[in-house]
Design a protein around this motif. Structure first.
Motif, PDB file in Angstrom:
ATOM      1  N   UNK A 106       1.132  -1.113  -0.356  1.00 18.44           N
ATOM      2  CA  UNK A 106       0.379  -0.603   0.144  1.00 18.44           C
ATOM      3  C   UNK A 106       0.371   0.693   0.273  1.00 18.44           C
ATOM      4  N   UNK A 107       2.053   1.325   0.882  1.00 19.61           N
ATOM      5  CA  UNK A 107       2.581   2.801   0.688  1.00 19.61           C
ATOM      6  C   UNK A 107       3.807   2.328  -0.534  1.00 19.61           C
ATOM      7  N   UNK A 108       4.038   1.653  -0.956  1.00 21.14           N
ATOM      8  CA  UNK A 108       4.670   1.872  -2.346  1.00 21.14           C
ATOM      9  C   UNK A 108       3.407   2.580  -3.363  1.00 21.14           C
ATOM     10  N   UNK A 109       1.775   1.857  -3.906  1.00 18.98           N
ATOM     11  CA  UNK A 109       1.714   2.460  -4.525  1.00 18.98           C
ATOM     12  C   UNK A 109       0.609   3.503  -4.334  1.00 18.98           C
ATOM     13  N   UNK A 110       0.758   3.731  -2.663  1.00 19.16           N
ATOM     14  CA  UNK A 110       0.747   5.617  -2.613  1.00 19.16           C
ATOM     15  C   UNK A 110       1.714   5.867  -3.261  1.00 19.16           C
ATOM     16  N   UNK A 111       3.307   5.851  -2.871  1.00 15.04           N
ATOM     17  CA  UNK A 111       4.047   6.810  -2.932  1.00 15.04           C
ATOM     18  C   UNK A 111       4.232   7.313  -4.664  1.00 15.04           C
ATOM     19  N   UNK A 112       4.026   5.826  -5.473  1.00 11.80           N
ATOM     20  CA  UNK A 112       4.724   6.132  -7.240  1.00 11.80           C
ATOM     21  C   UNK A 112       2.820   6.741  -7.359  1.00 11.80           C
ATOM     22  N   UNK A 113       2.034   6.720  -6.922  1.00  6.55           N
ATOM     23  CA  UNK A 113       0.769   7.593  -7.269  1.00  6.55           C
ATOM     24  C   UNK A 113       1.206   8.920  -7.154  1.00  6.55           C
ATOM     25  N   UNK A 114       1.509   9.071  -5.638  1.00  6.14           N
ATOM     26  CA  UNK A 114       2.230  10.337  -5.087  1.00  6.14           C
ATOM     27  C   UNK A 114       2.755  10.992  -6.032  1.00  6.14           C
ATOM     28  N   UNK A 115       3.984  10.507  -6.998  1.00  3.92           N
ATOM     29  CA  UNK A 115       4.797  11.492  -7.581  1.00  3.92           C
ATOM     30  C   UNK A 115       4.612  11.194  -8.453  1.00  3.92           C
ATOM     31  N   UNK A 116       4.360  10.305  -9.134  1.00  5.61           N
ATOM     32  CA  UNK A 116       3.726  10.540 -10.869  1.00  5.61           C
ATOM     33  C   UNK A 116       2.610  12.272 -11.109  1.00  5.61           C
ATOM     34  N   UNK A 117       2.026  11.785  -9.539  1.00  5.15           N
ATOM     35  CA  UNK A 117       0.921  13.490  -9.832  1.00  5.15           C
ATOM     36  C   UNK A 117       1.050  13.983  -9.651  1.00  5.15           C
ATOM     37  N   UNK A 118       2.806  14.572  -9.371  1.00  9.48           N
ATOM     38  CA  UNK A 118       3.403  15.233  -8.434  1.00  9.48           C
ATOM     39  C   UNK A 118       4.280  16.048  -9.884  1.00  9.48           C
ATOM     40  N   UNK A 119       4.310  14.606 -10.470  1.00  7.55           N
ATOM     41  CA  UNK A 119       5.740  15.220 -11.696  1.00  7.55           C
ATOM     42  C   UNK A 119       4.370  15.511 -12.900  1.00  7.55           C
ATOM     43  N   UNK A 120       3.543  14.806 -13.274  1.00 10.82           N
ATOM     44  CA  UNK A 120       2.485  15.247 -14.160  1.00 10.82           C
ATOM     45  C   UNK A 120       2.192  17.144 -13.669  1.00 10.82           C
ATOM     46  N   UNK A 121       2.068  17.608 -12.521  1.00  2.00           N
ATOM     47  CA  UNK A 121       1.837  18.695 -12.408  1.00  2.00           C
ATOM     48  C   UNK A 121       2.743  19.740 -13.078  1.00  2.00           C
ATOM     49  N   UNK A 122       4.463  19.093 -11.992  1.00  2.00           N
ATOM     50  CA  UNK A 122       5.131  19.911 -12.582  1.00  2.00           C
ATOM     51  C   UNK A 122       5.541  20.161 -14.550  1.00  2.00           C
ATOM     52  N   UNK A 123       5.324  18.667 -15.251  1.00  2.00           N
ATOM     53  CA  UNK A 123       5.302  18.869 -16.167  1.00  2.00           C
ATOM     54  C   UNK A 123       4.083  19.839 -17.104  1.00  2.00           C
ATOM     55  N   UNK A 124       3.196  19.930 -16.757  1.00  2.00           N
ATOM     56  CA  UNK A 124       2.179  20.980 -17.226  1.00  2.00           C
ATOM     57  C   UNK A 124       2.669  22.106 -16.683  1.00  2.00           C
ATOM     58  N   UNK A 125       3.263  22.719 -15.402  1.00  2.00           N
ATOM     59  CA  UNK A 125       3.605  24.184 -14.869  1.00  2.00           C
ATOM     60  C   UNK A 125       4.928  24.357 -16.053  1.00  2.00           C
ATOM     61  N   UNK A 126       5.809  23.382 -15.936  1.00  2.00           N
ATOM     62  CA  UNK A 126       6.650  24.148 -16.777  1.00  2.00           C
ATOM     63  C   UNK A 126       6.459  23.987 -18.363  1.00  2.00           C
ATOM     64  N   UNK A 127       5.613  23.543 -19.238  1.00  2.00           N
ATOM     65  CA  UNK A 127       5.211  23.212 -20.415  1.00  2.00           C
ATOM     66  C   UNK A 127       4.236  24.510 -20.938  1.00  2.00           C
ATOM     67  N   UNK A 128       3.070  24.835 -19.785  1.00  2.00           N
ATOM     68  CA  UNK A 128       2.602  25.461 -19.689  1.00  2.00           C
ATOM     69  C   UNK A 128       2.349  27.393 -19.245  1.00  2.00           C
ATOM     70  N   UNK A 129       3.668  26.961 -18.015  1.00  2.00           N
ATOM     71  CA  UNK A 129       3.011  28.321 -17.226  1.00  2.00           C
ATOM     72  C   UNK A 129       2.598  29.372 -18.232  1.00  2.00           C
ATOM     73  N   UNK A 130       3.310  29.383 -19.456  1.00  4.94           N
ATOM     74  CA  UNK A 130       2.826  30.925 -20.363  1.00  4.94           C
ATOM     75  C   UNK A 130       1.907  30.930 -20.579  1.00  4.94           C
TER      76      UNK A 130
END
Length: 505
Positions: A221-245
């Protein structure tokens, strides 16, 4: 990114991981839902603060989202604390008022998002003072609740959990208080990212080391939760970096990532919860069926033995007239089987067949037999009030409910103790009620477990069905009464049934 920005990012990942773990626990832990919502809110606050730092004046609207999540944090902290100390029902109105007031402040923060007047409002001193005026009473109330719970708790694990939560809220409280004071122009250091990360680590300690969510969490459960959280943060950062303007595209991407992350969390928690509930219900059904089979086997065995004897007598050519006792025995066992089936049907429906009953006689009849079921070192006695009025009760259902409570008391005292069954007359609220209470000197339970004790299929026993106290509650309610439970870890439990007296003709 600077060091503080990385701190925000780590804190956001930790909050999202704890949120997923909390949602995985679902209804199995009373703290899980409010803690999960709090962690989601803290994740949003951390990420918006990070985005506001990275974009500067061009992304001022991130500050409005930051204010939105900041305003939602105090009522969620209050909710978590109230549930943790087992006072959810006692302080339900206070929690509701907190949600209304802070919810209004949160909505006012985003109603003019992207507009100059909306940004001016969240940057205005009045917003900061409004937040502090609501937050400081919440902070002191939560601290008082947790300190009282810490003093009253006797269980070392519960004390450790309480100290951990108190430390996390103290750190979070310092951050939540320092930031608006800093915004008001006072020379206070920028503690938000460090405090948020420290609070995350403290809550994680409570979850993993001190079983804040009631049970140990699996590594999977901890691995699932950590992987899902890290994936979500990476997706947010990618959207922020690519579309920030591009504000419109960024908002759309953020919404898409949020919906995708929410869907993934929902699917994961739903599949795990469905599988867990199916296993639990099947196990409970199996234990319930085993009990029914046990109740049916004895009369069937007697019936079979009598039939075999009569069949042998017939095979030998002997007349059966001399064995009328066996025929009567068979009839008695058939009637007994019928009563067992009727009892189980009535337990499912809880439909009382009432008649006037002397409560003291009912209690004496049950208590007289219970010592034979008690383990070594357990004593049972009755303390009965004089001159109780009769009650209109189903004697079989009430006897079964009282036996359930007493047997639970036995199981709570594996090393022995005392069980006292008391009767009393309660004339409160303008109506006379007879009270039957069962008090034990057993292990007791913490406040969170006590609040859930009457839920169907909820049990902390490896072989429990979760039907015992739930059945007691249904029986009391079917008679127009109610049932309550008071328990203290290490001191014992008192279960009280309040039943209306018979109407006077």
């Amino acid at each position: 990114m600077q060091a503080l920005d990385w701190t925000y990012l780590l804190a956001a990942s930790g909050h999202l991981t704890l949120a997923v773990l909390s949602f995985l626990r679902g209804r199995r832990s009373a703290v899980a839902l409010p803690l999960g919502l709090l962690c989601v809110t803290l994740f949003g606050w951390c990420f918006c603060s990070l985005a506001a730092d990275l974009t500067g004046p061009s992304g001022a609207w991130w500050g409005q989202l930051d204010a939105f999540f900041s305003a939602l944090t105090p009522p969620l902290i209050l909710h978590v604390a109230v549930v943790f100390v087992g006072a959810r029902r006692a302080h339900a109105r206070i929690v509701a008022v907190g949600y209304v007031l802070f919810g209004a402040l949160a909505l006012s923060s985003v109603v003019g998002i992207g507009r100059p007047w909306g940004l001016a409002w969240v940057q205005n001193d009045r917003w900061q003072w409004a937040f502090l005026a609501g937050w400081l009473p919440v902070l002191f109330f939560v601290a008082a609740l947790l300190l009282r719970h810490l003093v009253q708790s006797l269980d070392p694990d519960e004390k450790a959990r309480t100290r951990t939560i108190l430390a996390a809220f103290a750190v979070g409280g310092a951050v939540a208080t320092a930031d608006p004071i800093r915004a008001l122009g006072y020379p206070v250091p920028h503690l938000a990212p460090i405090g948020s990360l420290a609070g995350t680590l403290l809550v994680a300690t409570g979850v993993f080391r001190f079983r804040l969510l009631d049970r140990d969490l699996s590594i999977t459960a901890a691995v699932y939760a950590g992987a899902l959280a890290v994936s979500g943060v990476i997706c947010y950062l990618a959207a922020f970096a690519l579309l920030g303007g591009n504000v419109a595209a960024l908002v759309f991407a953020m919404i898409a990532v949020t919906l995708g992350l929410g869907t993934a969390i929902y699917e994961l928690t739903s599949s795990i919860a469905t599988q867990r509930e199916r296993v639990e219900r099947l196990a409970s059904l199996g234990r319930f069926s085993s009990q029914m089979a046990h109740d049916l086997k004895n009369p069937l065995a007697s019936l079979k033995g009598a039939l075999q004897f009569l069949d042998e007598e017939r095979a030998r050519g002997h007349a059966l007239d001399a064995h009328a006792d066996f025929v009567r025995l068979m009839m008695e066992q058939v009637e007994r089987l019928g009563r067992v089936v009727d009892d189980y049907e009535r337990i499912g429906r809880v439909e009382p067949i009432r008649r006037s009953v002397e409560v003291n006689e009912l209690v004496q009849g049950v208590v007289r037999l219970e010592p034979f079921a008690a383990q070594g070192g357990v004593s049972v006695r009755a303390e009965l009030a004089d001159r109780l009025p009769p009650c209109d009760l189903d004697i079989d259902l009430m006897r079964g409910a009282l036996e359930n409570v007493i047997r639970n008391a036995f199981e709570a005292m594996p090393r022995g103790g005392d069980v006292v069954v008391r009767t009393a007359l309660d004339g409160g609220n303008g109506a006379d009620r007879v009270v039957i209470s069962v008090e034990d000197t057993g292990e007791g339970m913490d406040a969170r477990l006590a609040e859930r004790a009457f839920e169907d299929f909820y049990t902390t026993k490896p072989r429990g069905t979760g039907l015992g106290l739930a059945f007691v509650r249904r029986v009391a309610q079917a008679h127009g009464g109610d049932v309550s439970l008071r328990s203290t870890l290490g001191r014992g439990t008192i279960v009280s049934m309040r039943l209306p007296v018979a109407a006077r003709g």
